[in-house]
Scaffold this motif. Structure first.
Motif, PDB file in Angstrom:
ATOM      1  N   UNK A  17      20.192  34.921  41.088  1.00 24.01           N
ATOM      2  CA  UNK A  17      21.650  34.809  41.194  1.00 24.01           C
ATOM      3  C   UNK A  17      21.983  33.512  41.917  1.00 24.01           C
ATOM      4  N   UNK A  18      22.862  32.731  41.333  1.00 22.96           N
ATOM      5  CA  UNK A  18      23.260  31.471  41.945  1.00 22.96           C
ATOM      6  C   UNK A  18      24.607  31.020  41.427  1.00 22.96           C
ATOM      7  N   UNK A  19      25.105  29.969  42.003  1.00 25.56           N
ATOM      8  CA  UNK A  19      26.368  29.401  41.543  1.00 25.56           C
ATOM      9  C   UNK A  19      26.155  28.677  40.220  1.00 25.56           C
ATOM     10  N   UNK A  20      27.199  28.608  39.431  1.00 21.26           N
ATOM     11  CA  UNK A  20      27.085  27.989  38.110  1.00 21.26           C
ATOM     12  C   UNK A  20      26.717  26.517  38.209  1.00 21.26           C
ATOM     13  N   UNK A  21      27.092  25.859  39.315  1.00 19.23           N
ATOM     14  CA  UNK A  21      26.774  24.440  39.468  1.00 19.23           C
ATOM     15  C   UNK A  21      25.419  24.215  40.118  1.00 19.23           C
ATOM     16  N   UNK A  22      24.693  25.305  40.362  1.00 25.72           N
ATOM     17  CA  UNK A  22      23.349  25.181  40.918  1.00 25.72           C
ATOM     18  C   UNK A  22      23.284  25.221  42.413  1.00 25.72           C
ATOM     19  N   UNK A  23      24.422  25.387  43.104  1.00 27.99           N
ATOM     20  CA  UNK A  23      24.397  25.479  44.559  1.00 27.99           C
ATOM     21  C   UNK A  23      23.726  26.771  44.999  1.00 27.99           C
ATOM     22  N   UNK A  24      23.309  26.842  46.263  1.00 33.72           N
ATOM     23  CA  UNK A  24      22.675  28.072  46.747  1.00 33.72           C
ATOM     24  C   UNK A  24      23.607  29.269  46.631  1.00 33.72           C
TER      25      UNK A  24
ATOM     26  N   UNK B  94      32.369  31.989  40.552  1.00 37.35           N
ATOM     27  CA  UNK B  94      31.647  30.920  39.853  1.00 37.35           C
ATOM     28  C   UNK B  94      30.138  31.172  39.783  1.00 37.35           C
ATOM     29  N   UNK B  95      29.730  32.433  39.787  1.00 35.50           N
ATOM     30  CA  UNK B  95      28.302  32.742  39.784  1.00 35.50           C
ATOM     31  C   UNK B  95      27.779  32.897  38.360  1.00 35.50           C
ATOM     32  N   UNK B  96      26.458  32.865  38.256  1.00 40.01           N
ATOM     33  CA  UNK B  96      25.807  33.135  36.981  1.00 40.01           C
ATOM     34  C   UNK B  96      24.383  33.626  37.250  1.00 40.01           C
ATOM     35  N   UNK B  97      23.824  34.256  36.229  1.00 36.58           N
ATOM     36  CA  UNK B  97      22.444  34.726  36.311  1.00 36.58           C
ATOM     37  C   UNK B  97      21.518  33.671  35.718  1.00 36.58           C
ATOM     38  N   UNK B  98      20.354  33.518  36.347  1.00 40.72           N
ATOM     39  CA  UNK B  98      19.322  32.606  35.854  1.00 40.72           C
ATOM     40  C   UNK B  98      18.063  33.419  35.551  1.00 40.72           C
ATOM     41  N   UNK B  99      17.964  33.973  34.339  1.00 40.88           N
ATOM     42  CA  UNK B  99      16.789  34.786  34.002  1.00 40.88           C
ATOM     43  C   UNK B  99      15.519  33.943  33.959  1.00 40.88           C
TER      44      UNK B  99
END
Length: 558
Positions: free
Chosen positions: A245-252, A219-224
């Motif tokens: 790099x973080x979880x898609x829901x914004x968790x750590x 459930x990860x995603x990149x936040x450029x």
């Protein structure tokens, strides 16, 4: 009493004018190292101390003269007109002293290097305005040169692209087959960029540049983060970004390799090994930088090289050639080596897409031949800074522009000839600060400012001369703006991110402002290239060198 105060004020003004922090010399420059700075400051401090002692003695002498004059006035009040004349003479002497001091301060340090802000007086000219001495071959000679030396040398470009693309497709498919979809990053289809896909490649061997976008597993995603926007960015660090790099829901940030059982030979791409790292433990083995949520370019490239090696071992039995890594200073550089000794180089670079745009974050820029940097940017300050590449936008713009130009337009021919001359000059005198990317940037600016009819095939000579004039002006001003960053003239149909359109213009020639030696070398090389251009074009029009690195005609994929 008033005259004494006036003299004291003149002395104070003299000291202020001589102070280097208030009135620095306009043609001064910063020494290249701290030891030189300290030495210059010590020398200047000694001069100021000597000057202060001399001024104190002058003030004491003037005070003594004042007391003597007052004593004479008290004794008889004799010859008041003479006293007034004496006061006037003293004032004129002080003014003359002030002028001498200002002149001495401006000329005593004449050995210091001059400022590089405007170097028109120090640049080697070709007579008057330098380009006035440039005589390019006529239209017929240029056309003959282009047909024999450039068009013929790139005739097999399409066949080379087709061969490399077929092999890379197979290689990426093998890579996907050994990846675990639950823990591994997903590799997308490659994207062809740069000169081979913009149809102006002239250097041999022909070289394909391919981007490979990748995304993290769910459930990860990149936040450029564009321009490293979370902090103040110095001018020399513009053109970069960071990938969080973080979880898609914004968790750590966490890792799921501890939640999923991996095979013995499987490698979690968030970790260097299957060590069962718990999400709350330290992130020493992450592809991110140590104790940081930001991707590290070096660790990403190391993983990518390992993954490609494993993928090649899986399919090597199908081919009659070997695959090896090419240039050591270019992590994505690969080389297909045939048994005959011939080879085909290509660059395969992992990239991360910025939102839904055609802007990509690149871990490393490929090196141009002879040491030129391929993207016009410098070296990142840290491993978490990713370079921004507009290569896909550049390809789209050239294609869009070509459709609006007359049939057989000379814009790419103009770029190819300039690129050819730059490569040959680099072989003769070594690399300089001028790269093929700078040539392309100059052409893009001209395409946007000129009428479509100006690019007819018959105007090749004029447009080539204009391109060199544009480069010369940019070098003299030490200013060549990036074509897309902060350029409001770029058509909105290109779909540039709004943050890019509104950004401050990015000066690709900024290193020349800070590095005097590099600037001088580049200018000398540029004018030498112009001087050699007519003879070089004539020579290569008669003799076309053979290419030892072209695609073998009978290469077969088994």
């Amino acid at each position: 009493m008033a005259m004494g105060l006036f003299r004291v004020c003149l002395v104070v003004v003299t000291a202020i004018i001589n102070h280097p922090l208030l009135f620095p010399r306009e043609n001064a420059t910063v020494p290249e190292n701290e030891e030189e700075i300290i030495r210059k400051m010590q020398e200047h401090q000694e001069k100021l101390q000597l000057e202060q002692l001399r001024l104190e003695e002058e003030v004491a002498r003037l005070a003594a003269e004042k007391e003597a004059l007052e004593l004479v006035a008290e004794e008889g009040q004799k010859q008041p007109e003479g006293q007034a004349g004496w006061d006037l003479w003293s004032t004129l002497c002080m003014i003359l002293f002030l002028i001498i001091e200002v002149w001495r301060q401006d000329h005593q340090d004449g050995t210091l290097p001059e400022c590089t802000g405007s170097d028109e007086d120090e640049l080697p000219g070709l007579g008057g305005t330098p380009l006035q001495g440039l005589t390019l071959p006529n239209k017929a000679t240029l056309s003959h040169f282009y047909e024999r030396c450039i068009r013929g040398a790139t005739a097999d470009a399409a066949r080379t692209r087709e061969f490399v693309e077929g092999f890379v497709d197979d290689l990426l498919e093998a890579l996907r087959s050994i990846c675990n979809p639950d823990t591994d990053m997903e590799m997308e289809d490659f994207i062809g960029v740069d000169s081979m896909y913009e149809n102006w490649q002239v250097d041999r061997p022909l070289l394909c540049h391919l981007f490979v976008p990748f995304t993290p597993p769910e459930p990860y995603r990149f936040y450029p983060e564009l321009w490293c926007a979370s902090r103040s960015v110095p001018l020399d660090h513009q053109g970069y970004g960071q990938i969080k790099v973080g979880l898609a829901d914004g968790d750590p940030l966490g890792c799921i390799c501890g939640k999923s059982k991996l095979g013995e030979d499987m490698l979690c791409l968030l970790h260097g090994k299957n060590s069962g790292v718990h999400p709350s433990s330290e992130m020493e083995d992450l592809l991110c930088a140590k104790e940081s949520p930001y991707l590290d370019t070096t660790r990403v490239m190391k993983w990518f090289q390992i993954a490609l090696t494993r993928a090649w071992h899986r399919i090597a039995h199908k081919y009659e050639f070997d695959l090896a890594f090419g240039q050591l200073n270019t992590p994505g550089s690969l080389k297909i080596k045939f048994r005959s000794g011939k080879f085909i180089p290509f660059n395969l670079t992992p990239v991360i897409q910025y939102d839904d745009s055609d802007l990509y974050f690149v871990s490393h820029l490929p090196k141009e031949p002879w040491g030129d940097e391929g993207g016009g940017a410098g070296t990142p300050a840290s491993g978490t800074e990713w370079l921004l590449s507009f290569a896909v936008y550049e390809r789209h713009f050239l294609r869009m522009t070509t459709k609006a130009l007359p049939e057989g337009a000379c814009h790419l021919s103009c770029l190819q000839i300039a690129s050819f001359l730059l490569s040959k000059q680099s072989r003769l005198t070594g690399p300089s600060g001028l790269s093929h990317y700078h040539l392309k940037t100059a052409l893009l600016h001209l395409l946007l400012s000129q009428r479509a009819t100006d690019w007819k095939a018959a105007h090749l000579n004029a447009r080539l001369h204009e391109l060199f004039c544009f480069l010369e002006k940019s070098l003299l001003e030490k200013k060549l703006h990036h074509f897309f960053v902060g350029n409001r003239k770029v058509p909105e149909a290109m779909g540039l991110p709004e943050a890019v359109r509104r950004a401050e213009p990015l000066n690709l020639f900024r290193p020349f402002v800070l590095q005097r030696t590099l600037y001088r070398t580049t200018v000398d090389s540029f004018y030498e290239m112009l001087k050699n251009a007519p003879a070089l074009i004539s020579e290569y029009s008669l003799h076309v060198p053979t290419d030892h690195a072209s695609l073998p005609p009978k290469a077969v994929i088994l």
